[in-house]
Design a protein around this motif. Structure first.
Motif, PDB file in Angstrom:
ATOM      1  N   ILE A 182       0.804  -1.357  -0.215  1.00  0.00           N
ATOM      2  CA  ILE A 182      -0.122  -0.013   0.083  1.00  0.00           C
ATOM      3  C   ILE A 182       0.737   1.429  -0.133  1.00  0.00           C
ATOM      4  O   ILE A 182       0.647   2.188  -0.803  1.00  0.00           O
ATOM      5  CB  ILE A 182      -0.882  -0.194   1.335  1.00  0.00           C
ATOM      6  N   LYS A 183       1.911   1.383   0.979  1.00  0.00           N
ATOM      7  CA  LYS A 183       2.984   2.497   0.933  1.00  0.00           C
ATOM      8  C   LYS A 183       3.407   2.598  -0.578  1.00  0.00           C
ATOM      9  O   LYS A 183       3.783   3.649  -1.066  1.00  0.00           O
ATOM     10  CB  LYS A 183       4.011   2.299   1.940  1.00  0.00           C
ATOM     11  N   ALA A 184       3.847   1.584  -1.126  1.00  0.00           N
ATOM     12  CA  ALA A 184       4.580   1.563  -2.547  1.00  0.00           C
ATOM     13  C   ALA A 184       3.438   2.103  -3.472  1.00  0.00           C
ATOM     14  O   ALA A 184       3.811   2.940  -4.480  1.00  0.00           O
ATOM     15  CB  ALA A 184       4.870   0.378  -2.978  1.00  0.00           C
ATOM     16  N   ILE A 185       2.186   1.855  -3.353  1.00  0.00           N
ATOM     17  CA  ILE A 185       1.353   2.346  -4.314  1.00  0.00           C
ATOM     18  C   ILE A 185       1.092   3.742  -4.095  1.00  0.00           C
ATOM     19  O   ILE A 185       0.956   4.636  -5.098  1.00  0.00           O
ATOM     20  CB  ILE A 185      -0.123   1.599  -4.334  1.00  0.00           C
ATOM     21  N   TYR A 186       0.776   4.238  -2.935  1.00  0.00           N
ATOM     22  CA  TYR A 186       0.988   6.008  -2.716  1.00  0.00           C
ATOM     23  C   TYR A 186       2.125   6.327  -2.990  1.00  0.00           C
ATOM     24  O   TYR A 186       2.149   7.570  -3.451  1.00  0.00           O
ATOM     25  CB  TYR A 186       0.881   6.031  -0.967  1.00  0.00           C
TER      26      TYR A 186
ATOM     27  N   GLU B 158       4.123   5.629  -5.444  1.00  0.00           N
ATOM     28  CA  GLU B 158       4.342   5.810  -6.876  1.00  0.00           C
ATOM     29  C   GLU B 158       3.057   6.641  -7.187  1.00  0.00           C
ATOM     30  O   GLU B 158       3.092   6.787  -8.573  1.00  0.00           O
ATOM     31  CB  GLU B 158       3.959   4.420  -7.613  1.00  0.00           C
ATOM     32  N   GLU B 159       2.264   7.461  -6.700  1.00  0.00           N
ATOM     33  CA  GLU B 159       1.417   8.036  -6.710  1.00  0.00           C
ATOM     34  C   GLU B 159       0.355   7.550  -7.778  1.00  0.00           C
ATOM     35  O   GLU B 159      -0.327   7.976  -8.689  1.00  0.00           O
ATOM     36  CB  GLU B 159       1.779   9.506  -7.458  1.00  0.00           C
ATOM     37  N   LEU B 160       0.241   6.120  -7.673  1.00  0.00           N
ATOM     38  CA  LEU B 160      -0.843   5.381  -8.507  1.00  0.00           C
ATOM     39  C   LEU B 160      -2.299   5.936  -8.140  1.00  0.00           C
ATOM     40  O   LEU B 160      -3.448   5.873  -8.561  1.00  0.00           O
ATOM     41  CB  LEU B 160      -0.758   3.814  -8.338  1.00  0.00           C
ATOM     42  N   ILE B 161      -2.363   6.423  -6.680  1.00  0.00           N
ATOM     43  CA  ILE B 161      -3.693   6.646  -6.078  1.00  0.00           C
ATOM     44  C   ILE B 161      -3.274   7.617  -5.009  1.00  0.00           C
ATOM     45  O   ILE B 161      -2.254   7.090  -4.371  1.00  0.00           O
ATOM     46  CB  ILE B 161      -4.518   5.599  -5.572  1.00  0.00           C
ATOM     47  N   LYS B 162      -3.901   8.282  -4.496  1.00  0.00           N
ATOM     48  CA  LYS B 162      -3.822   9.286  -3.487  1.00  0.00           C
ATOM     49  C   LYS B 162      -4.680   8.811  -2.026  1.00  0.00           C
ATOM     50  O   LYS B 162      -5.666   8.325  -2.236  1.00  0.00           O
ATOM     51  CB  LYS B 162      -4.246  10.777  -3.723  1.00  0.00           C
ATOM     52  N   PRO B 163      -3.934   8.622  -0.814  1.00  0.00           N
ATOM     53  CA  PRO B 163      -4.625   8.274   0.189  1.00  0.00           C
ATOM     54  C   PRO B 163      -5.964   8.775   0.347  1.00  0.00           C
ATOM     55  O   PRO B 163      -6.891   8.073   0.899  1.00  0.00           O
ATOM     56  CB  PRO B 163      -3.524   8.718   1.272  1.00  0.00           C
ATOM     57  N   TYR B 164      -6.057  10.002   0.275  1.00  0.00           N
ATOM     58  CA  TYR B 164      -7.247  10.662   0.639  1.00  0.00           C
ATOM     59  C   TYR B 164      -8.518  10.224  -0.436  1.00  0.00           C
ATOM     60  O   TYR B 164      -9.802  10.479  -0.129  1.00  0.00           O
ATOM     61  CB  TYR B 164      -7.398  12.144   0.585  1.00  0.00           C
ATOM     62  N   GLU B 165      -8.108  10.008  -1.434  1.00  0.00           N
ATOM     63  CA  GLU B 165      -9.161   9.250  -2.552  1.00  0.00           C
ATOM     64  C   GLU B 165      -9.316   7.550  -2.244  1.00  0.00           C
ATOM     65  O   GLU B 165     -10.509   7.036  -2.385  1.00  0.00           O
ATOM     66  CB  GLU B 165      -8.494   9.245  -3.827  1.00  0.00           C
TER      67      GLU B 165
END
Length: 123
Positions: free
Chosen positions: A47-51, A53-60
């Motif tokens: 999950i940290k890697a996804i964030y 890499e900016e594949l999706i933003k945590p607030y979304e």
């Protein structure tokens, strides 16, 4: 307490099948650990890697819900679940990927694209 839809493995007498309900999907870390067959640290790192890499933003992708008195849980949307299915490398993650791809292929409706080219000249 908020009702949520989650993806889960349903065990029947002879087989196990993936149950993907219709509607919005929001899953907690523990539910995703069960779904993908990984440990919490591996899931959190993915999950940290996804964030990162900016594949999706945590607030979304996440929200906090109340489960019981003074117990709050962070849940993640379907986009995170899909991204994790393709990032994690476990037997269950591969099975989730196969099922998702099969359902998309099966439910996909063919379409046609018509391109028109106009030959223009300049004087």
């Amino acid at each position: 307490m908020e009702e949520r839809n989650i993806i889960k493995w349903s065990e029947h007498s002879e087989y196990t099948e993936l149950t993907i309900p219709s509607g919005e999907i929001w899953m907690s870390e523990s539910e995703m650990v069960d779904l993908f067959g990984v440990f919490i640290p591996k899931l959190r790192n993915a999950i940290k890697a996804i964030y990162k890499e900016e594949l999706i933003k945590p607030y979304e992708a996440e929200k906090t819900i109340k489960k019981r008195d003074n117990l709050y849980v962070t849940v993640y949307n379907m986009e995170v679940v899909l991204l994790l299915a393709f990032r994690l490398n476990s037997y269950q993650a591969r099975a989730v990927r196969r099922e998702l791809i099969e359902r998309i292929s099966r439910d996909h409706k063919p379409f046609e694209v018509i391109l028109t080219a106009i030959n223009g000249t300049t004087s």
